[in-house]
Design an enzyme around this catalytic site. Structure first.
Site, mmCIF file in Angstrom:
data_model
loop_
_atom_site.group_PDB
_atom_site.id
_atom_site.type_symbol
_atom_site.label_atom_id
_atom_site.label_comp_id
_atom_site.label_asym_id
_atom_site.label_seq_id
_atom_site.Cartn_x
_atom_site.Cartn_y
_atom_site.Cartn_z
ATOM 1 N N ASP A 387 -28.168 -9.563 16.606
ATOM 2 C CA ASP A 387 -27.236 -10.283 15.742
ATOM 3 C C ASP A 387 -27.770 -10.384 14.312
ATOM 4 O O ASP A 387 -28.971 -10.534 14.093
ATOM 5 C CB ASP A 387 -27.018 -11.686 16.317
ATOM 6 N N GLU A 440 -25.928 -5.256 14.805
ATOM 7 C CA GLU A 440 -24.780 -5.778 14.060
ATOM 8 C C GLU A 440 -25.227 -5.819 12.598
ATOM 9 O O GLU A 440 -25.870 -6.767 12.155
ATOM 10 C CB GLU A 440 -24.386 -7.176 14.537
#
Length: 718
Positions: A387, A440
């Site tokens: 993330d 990401e």
């Protein structure tokens, strides 16, 4: 000792040879008496006050002994081994690797580990706290009073250790730390492998008893590189997929549901322990512990095991970018910045009110690298979706001029974060065959999925990820599809631009939870027009997405066209699929389409075998802006084609000619999002379509198709 600031309690407590015999000291506050029990020996120690009991025994060597301790409310006393008669339970090799920041199995060295030490069963407690003046273990086994349980410092590594006999699986504990200023703080274990159910936050001693049954899956998951294999991902927030279910109950329902829809993988939003459910797991306090909200770590293993037995891979969101400021967790853990950067301007994350890790500190980097390996090895996870990578890579991320300092070369790149990500990826791929790491990353950073030893134009080696979320495709395609069809011709390039950079990285096409919350509306609700048109656009968009180069990810609820935004409080609107609901066929039709998309996708290597090379794609017509039509070919390694055509206009286009390879004499429609069974109008190319000797789109041969309204069709050689 009593203040909690002693660095070597074993030098004072326990048995030590002195002139005239062996001296014994035991520190047990509130005890009324302490008696030494050994073979042929029973001696009560002298009460020296303040909980200290001592005595000199006229013996040359001290035999193995136990303590009989009595308290006012337990006059009969209870027997226990003396923690201070044991040698250190952590070896020199472990300490050396920790000191070097290279302990790839850090979870086996630090934390709480039930074990047998010097023939006695108990739990070894170890914690890294280099700035502490003293550390004590507190827990339900000592009434949360650690005065009698100080830990010893194991040299320059900053590691503290204590073996506690008789403490076992399920015991609650924390570390009481004396800060450099003499104040005390009570902290959960950063390496805890199990925690209490939030909002309680004690750590829990745990040992795995799970027997894995996924040997076949693990043996073959590395047979094909992920970027050359089918990858269709169903993203799940476990706590709200079916609210109230435990890991083991999810293991009964989730594999069956995902298998039925044909997804190859699930991706769990973060499962590591987090104090606030509303963070969806993205503000982690227990990096080594699956959240206890749904069960134990072994229960989570059981869920992964069940998915593997069903032939479904498991990806998890992993959050090494930041951590919350809770005063019982990692923030200023031992009284000074430890896991976070020492510079407050570098430590504070400007967007989320959290703290950023200090990637330049070898022990912190080790903590995170080992954590990535831990999830893959201990829980058989098949991939980590990392993330917020962009927030790690740039020193000026969300910061204005004057709020950040450049690196040693004058640039904005966070060189420490780059080195950490490279080390993490290299370590995971070396140790865990078949595992994929997914970034990401929302910027144009060069080489996210390039190997770490390949130097790019910017002078950096690749970051080493296997795949990267294609945020550009997501943003552009969602922007296009939200326009009324009459206006889409002015935005046609938003659907074609992704092919300009399609092979710069290995991509995943994500329609994730982030796109269906906070006022962004659910996927079907983004579409213009009436309910029929919205569903038609939804289906056409999914057909385009599944055919576009790149793997695909769809968040739960979007597979049946849920109209409401997702909420972690109640999860997907499953009632939309209830047969008693009047509009239920509308939603079931979309779900049936998703099942069909995955079925055809899995059987068509042209859609996944060459996702990352130009040989796998060729435009037929990328410029039909006036018609809102996109047509392209996909190819497998043998040259077998698949023709995908999307018509994003609400009109039927009869006699639409498209150039195709002359090597295919007859084409058959294998998927049509406008079929009646999916909720469409039923405009299909029912009969095989013959290739004609008529030039079109730069090819000598072509086919003539009927394009249904707001629909995508796929054709393969008949």
């Amino acid at each position: 000792m009593l203040s909690g600031g002693h660095h070597d309690p074993h030098a004072l407590l326990g048995a030590h040879p002195v002139r005239g015999g062996v001296q014994l000291r035991v520190l047990r506050p509130h005890a009324t008496a302490v008696t030494i029990l050994a073979k042929g020996l029973r001696t009560e120690l002298h009460d020296d006050g303040d909980g200290l009991f001592s005595g000199v025994l006229p013996m040359r060597t001290m035999p193995e002994y136990r303590l009989l301790i009595t308290y006012p409310d337990h006059p009969e006393g209870y027997e226990t081994d003396d923690p201070y008669r044991f040698l250190p339970s952590l070896g020199d090799l472990d300490l050396h690797l920790i000191g070097e920041g290279r302990h790839e199995e850090l979870w086996n060295a630090l934390g709480a580990h039930p074990c047998t030490h010097q023939g006695v069963t108990g739990t070894r407690f170890t914690v890294w706290a280099p700035n502490a003046r003293g550390v004590r273990v507190v827990g339900d086994f000592n009434y949360w009073d650690g005065t009698g349980f100080p830990m010893r410092s194991l040299g320059s590594t900053g590691v503290w250790e204590l073996f506690l006999p008789g403490v076992g699986d399920g015991a609650l504990y924390k570390f009481e730390i004396m800060r450099p200023d003499g104040s005390h703080t009570l902290r959960a274990d950063p390496m805890a492998r199990r925690t209490e159910v939030p909002p309680s936050n004690a750590s829990v001693v745990t040992r795995s008893h799970h027997t894995w049954t996924d040997q076949e899956w693990m043996a073959h998951r590395a047979d094909r590189p992920v970027h050359e294999a089918p990858l269709s991902v169903y993203e799940v927030h476990l706590a709200s997929w079916r609210p109230g279910l435990t890991y083991r109950q999810l293991a009964e329902q989730l594999p069956r549901y995902v298998k039925d829809l044909g997804f190859t993988h699930v991706e769990f939003m973060p499962v590591a322990e987090h104090p606030f459910g509303g963070s969806w797991g993205y503000q982690v306090t227990g990096f080594y512990a699956p959240t206890s909200r749904m069960g134990t770590p072994d229960d989570f293993r059981f869920l992964v095991d069940s998915l593997h037995r069903a032939g479904i891979g498991v990806l998890v969101d992993w959050v090494p970018a930041h951590f919350p400021r809770d005063d019982w967790a990692l923030a200023e853990f031992d009284g000074r910045p430890l896991y976070e950067h020492g510079d407050p301007s570098r430590a504070a994350h400007p967007d989320w009110g959290t703290l950023e890790f200090d990637y330049g500190r070898k022990e912190v980097r080790n903590f995170l690298v080992a954590n990535a390996v831990y999830w893959c090895e201990e829980f058989h996870i098949d991939g980590l979706r990392v993330d917020a990578v962009a927030s790690m890579l740039y020193l000026d991320y969300s910061r204005e001029d004057g709020q950040w300092s450049p690196n040693e070369h004058g640039g904005r790149e966070n060189l420490d974060a780059v080195a950490f990500l490279q080390e993490m990826n290299a370590t995971v791929y070396r140790r865990c065959p078949g595992v994929v790491t997914i970034a990401e990353e929302s910027t144009a950073w060069d080489g996210v999925t390039r190997a770490t030893h390949h130097i790019g134009p910017g002078g950096f080696g690749g970051l080493g990820f296997g795949l990267k979320w294609n945020m550009g495709w997501m943003h552009d395609s969602l922007g296009y599809i939200q326009h009324e069809p009459v206006h889409r011709k002015f935005h046609h390039n938003e659907m074609t631009f992704s092919m300009v950079y399609a092979y710069s990285e290995n991509y995943v096409l994500p329609i994730s939870h982030d796109e269906v919350v906070h006022g962004k509306r659910a996927l079907v609700s983004k579409m213009p027009g009436d309910w029929w048109q919205q569903r038609a656009d939804h289906r056409a968009y999914l057909g385009f997405m599944w055919a576009h180069p790149g793997k695909q990810l769809l968040f739960m609820g979007q597979e049946f066209a849920q109209g409401a935004e997702w909420s972690e409080g109640h999860g997907p609107d499953w009632w939309l699929l209830d047969p008693s609901y009047a509009a239920e066929p509308d939603h079931r039709g979309v779900r049936d389409l998703v099942r069909e998309l995955n079925t055809v996708y899995g059987s068509a290597p042209a859609l996944w075998q060459q996702d990352t090379v130009p040989d796998g794609f060729d435009w037929v017509d990328g410029g039909a802006a006036e018609d809102n039509v996109l047509a392209f070919l996909r190819f497998d390694r043998d040259g077998e084609p698949l023709l995908a055509v999307s018509n994003f206009s609400p009109v039927v286009r009869h006699g639409f000619r498209l150039g195709v390879p002359g090597s295919v004499p007859v084409w058959a429609e294998v998927l049509n999002t406008d079929e009646e069974r999916f909720g469409g109008s039923g405009v299909v190319n029912a009969d095989p379509v013959k290739t004609e000797q008529a030039e079109s789109h730069g090819r000598r041969t072509s086919v003539v198709l009927t394009l249904p309204p707001l629909a995508t069709i796929w054709l393969r050689p008949a």
